[in-house]
Design a protein around this motif. Structure first.
Motif, PDB file in Angstrom:
ATOM      1  N   VAL A 161       5.561  11.625  -3.972  1.00 31.85           N
ATOM      2  CA  VAL A 161       4.806  11.860  -2.731  1.00 31.85           C
ATOM      3  C   VAL A 161       3.325  11.563  -2.981  1.00 31.85           C
ATOM      4  N   LEU A 162       2.802  12.068  -4.092  1.00 32.85           N
ATOM      5  CA  LEU A 162       1.397  11.824  -4.428  1.00 32.85           C
ATOM      6  C   LEU A 162       1.133  10.353  -4.732  1.00 32.85           C
ATOM      7  N   LEU A 163       2.068   9.721  -5.423  1.00 31.26           N
ATOM      8  CA  LEU A 163       1.942   8.300  -5.731  1.00 31.26           C
ATOM      9  C   LEU A 163       1.848   7.478  -4.451  1.00 31.26           C
ATOM     10  N   GLN A 164       2.685   7.794  -3.477  1.00 28.85           N
ATOM     11  CA  GLN A 164       2.668   7.048  -2.225  1.00 28.85           C
ATOM     12  C   GLN A 164       1.428   7.345  -1.388  1.00 28.85           C
ATOM     13  N   ALA A 165       0.901   8.547  -1.494  1.00 26.73           N
ATOM     14  CA  ALA A 165      -0.374   8.841  -0.816  1.00 26.73           C
ATOM     15  C   ALA A 165      -1.464   7.922  -1.366  1.00 26.73           C
ATOM     16  N   GLY A 166      -1.472   7.755  -2.678  1.00 25.94           N
ATOM     17  CA  GLY A 166      -2.425   6.827  -3.294  1.00 25.94           C
ATOM     18  C   GLY A 166      -2.154   5.390  -2.906  1.00 25.94           C
ATOM     19  N   ALA A 167      -0.883   5.016  -2.822  1.00 27.75           N
ATOM     20  CA  ALA A 167      -0.530   3.648  -2.441  1.00 27.75           C
ATOM     21  C   ALA A 167      -0.970   3.342  -1.013  1.00 27.75           C
ATOM     22  N   ILE A 168      -0.799   4.298  -0.138  1.00 27.59           N
ATOM     23  CA  ILE A 168      -1.245   4.105   1.250  1.00 27.59           C
ATOM     24  C   ILE A 168      -2.754   3.914   1.285  1.00 27.59           C
ATOM     25  N   ALA A 169      -3.470   4.698   0.509  1.00 27.59           N
ATOM     26  CA  ALA A 169      -4.930   4.551   0.452  1.00 27.59           C
ATOM     27  C   ALA A 169      -5.329   3.174  -0.079  1.00 27.59           C
ATOM     28  N   VAL A 170      -4.630   2.687  -1.104  1.00 26.16           N
ATOM     29  CA  VAL A 170      -4.929   1.361  -1.657  1.00 26.16           C
ATOM     30  C   VAL A 170      -4.683   0.289  -0.598  1.00 26.16           C
ATOM     31  N   HIS A 171      -3.582   0.389   0.115  1.00 24.93           N
ATOM     32  CA  HIS A 171      -3.283  -0.610   1.145  1.00 24.93           C
ATOM     33  C   HIS A 171      -4.304  -0.576   2.281  1.00 24.93           C
ATOM     34  N   LEU A 172      -4.686   0.607   2.708  1.00 28.93           N
ATOM     35  CA  LEU A 172      -5.608   0.715   3.844  1.00 28.93           C
ATOM     36  C   LEU A 172      -7.037   0.314   3.488  1.00 28.93           C
ATOM     37  N   THR A 173      -7.427   0.454   2.225  1.00 30.44           N
ATOM     38  CA  THR A 173      -8.777   0.067   1.832  1.00 30.44           C
ATOM     39  C   THR A 173      -8.878  -1.411   1.477  1.00 30.44           C
TER      40      THR A 173
END
Length: 119
Positions: A81-93
């Protein structure tokens, strides 16, 4: 563990094992067509991310199967869950705004956490 856990955790573990293995063994050029963000991370960080994914996939499957420290399955799912939160942030930035897969993986990992804690 219950059947609901395995219905969600099994495919989730397979996905992360596959994706993590690709990140560990493939070159940046081979990963770029399916992961446009790979140029934003140093290669050692990309390899470490792949290793974490493989270990997390193992953590989803091995503890419940052996009955040894089954709480590790919940920890692995929380990690995803935490990994995907970071992945979403990477994609959005970055330039890549495709986060549908990441949202789905986050939901699957959250359901896995829930079902692992109910067993």
């Amino acid at each position: 563990m219950n059947i609901a856990y395995w219905i969600v955790a099994g495919p989730l573990a397979l996905f992360y094992f596959y994706a993590g293995t690709l990140k560990v063994i493939r070159s940046r050029d081979q990963l770029r067509p399916m992961m446009t963000w790979v140029d934003r991370l140093p290669l050692p960080a990309l390899r470490a991310l792949g290793t974490v994914e493989v270990l997390g996939a193992t953590g989803l499957v091995l503890p419940p199967l052996t009955g040894t420290a089954p709480c590790l399955a919940s920890a692995a799912a929380i990690g995803f869950v935490l990994l995907q939160a970071g992945a979403i942030a990477v994609h959005l930035t970055g330039d890549d705004r495709r986060i549908v897969l990441n949202v789905g993986l986050t939901a699957a990992a959250a359901v896995t956490v829930w079902s692992a804690t109910r067993a």
